[in-house]
Design a protein around this motif. Structure first.
Motif, PDB file in Angstrom:
ATOM      1  N   CYS A  30       3.691  -1.392   3.052  1.00  0.00           N
ATOM      2  CA  CYS A  30       2.894   0.370   3.931  1.00  0.00           C
ATOM      3  C   CYS A  30       4.250   1.475   3.717  1.00  0.00           C
ATOM      4  O   CYS A  30       5.653   1.032   4.129  1.00  0.00           O
TER       5      CYS A  30
ATOM      6  N   ALA B 139       0.817  -0.989   0.115  1.00  0.00           N
ATOM      7  CA  ALA B 139      -0.575   0.074  -0.310  1.00  0.00           C
ATOM      8  C   ALA B 139       0.891   1.183   0.490  1.00  0.00           C
ATOM      9  O   ALA B 139       1.875   1.231   0.675  1.00  0.00           O
TER      10      ALA B 139
ATOM     11  N   ILE C 190      -2.639  -6.580   3.619  1.00  0.00           N
ATOM     12  CA  ILE C 190      -1.552  -4.985   2.619  1.00  0.00           C
ATOM     13  C   ILE C 190      -0.489  -5.358   3.674  1.00  0.00           C
ATOM     14  O   ILE C 190      -0.458  -6.355   5.310  1.00  0.00           O
TER      15      ILE C 190
END
Length: 297
Positions: free
Chosen positions: A85, A19, A82
């Protein structure tokens, strides 16, 4: 050293899902597009009022999130599976507290967030990184997934600093590190061997606009050349908010009458590298990655 050798890429597997929490500016665009080109199509968390419209970010899968919903970030990431990140781009405002809705997620992070706010922006970033990783999601720096963004030492274009520019580069680097230690900013402008303007909460663009106005108003009349220097804060959380320059920085430095830009090698990012170099060469500015104490000369 080539540009790509300045960073070490994180190894990503085919099952990893990345992400990009996208604020303003070109950094989230550079990160997302580079990940997609490498075969890792990102999931984009678009921060309302920050993520620039009309960019490729809006073409990827993702969700929008208001800054007041910061407590919902981790549940959102977990809901979409996810594993990694990246925090990329600027956030220009703090949450409007009266607009925040109470929730279990908020109660879990609020004590940390309030404590971090008292310690400045870097403290808040550290708490955000820790909170995400405590939930099993790896936070990666933009330079760790796109290492070619990382600045390396030496001149990046056709022009190099003149002998007289090195006094400005040293003064700018010292000033930038000093305000960085106070968690005030990351940039300084030096002319004539001394710092004449420091970055505050307004950011680099408005710092350079202020220098342009000083020249136009005659406050620094008769002083030629000068440099912009950007450095990471001494205690910088390197996975978020690294000093960054891009083509717009070159334009603003030229408008301010400066001779060049110095940026800390290994701890700073250069966005749209080819365009930065082309534009700097065309406008007659040098762009250089500084190592050590900036005393190469």
């Amino acid at each position: 050293m080539t540009k790509a050798e300045g960073g070490k890429r994180i190894n990503l597997s085919a099952t990893d899902r990345i992400a990009v929490v996208a604020g303003s500016g070109r950094l989230p665009v550079n990160v997302a597009d580079s990940l997609a080109e490498a075969g890792h199509k990102p999931f984009i968390v678009l921060i309302d009022g920050e993520t620039d419209p009309g960019t490729s970010l809006w073409s990827y899968a993702g969700e929008r999130l208001a800054i007041e919903q910061f407590a919902s970030l981790v549940p959102l990431l977990k809901r979409h599976g996810i594993t990694h990140c990246v925090l990329a781009g600027g956030i220009s405002r703090r949450p409007v507290w009266r607009a925040i809705r109470p929730s279990i997620a908020l109660l879990r992070v609020l004590p940390r967030a309030l404590s971090a706010l008292a310690r400045g922006d870097d403290g808040l970033l550290r708490i955000l990184v820790t909170t995400i990783e405590d939930n099993g999601i790896k936070v990666a720096g933009a330079h760790q997934v796109v290492p070619e963004l990382l600045a390396v030492a030496g001149s990046m274009g056709a022009l190099a600093p003149q002998q007289s520019d090195w006094a400005d580069l040293r003064a700018g680097q010292e000033a930038a590190r000093t305000i960085g230690a106070l968690d005030i900013g990351q940039a300084a402008v030096a002319i004539g061997g001394r710092a004449i303007a420091l970055e505050g909460i307004e950011g680099t663009d408005l710092l350079l606009e202020r220098v342009r106005e000083l020249r136009d108003n005659g406050r620094i009349a008769g002083r030629k050349r000068g440099v912009l220097v950007k450095c990471a804060k001494p205690n910088q959380e390197l996975r978020a908010d690294l000093p960054t320059i891009g083509p717009a920085t070159v334009d603003a430095a030229h408008a301010a009458g400066l001779a060049g830009i110095g940026i800390e090698a290994g701890r700073s990012l250069v966005l749209d590298y080819g365009e930065v170099v082309e534009r700097a060469d065309r406008l007659g500015l040098f762009v250089i990655g500084l190592s050590g104490e900036g005393n190469e000369r």
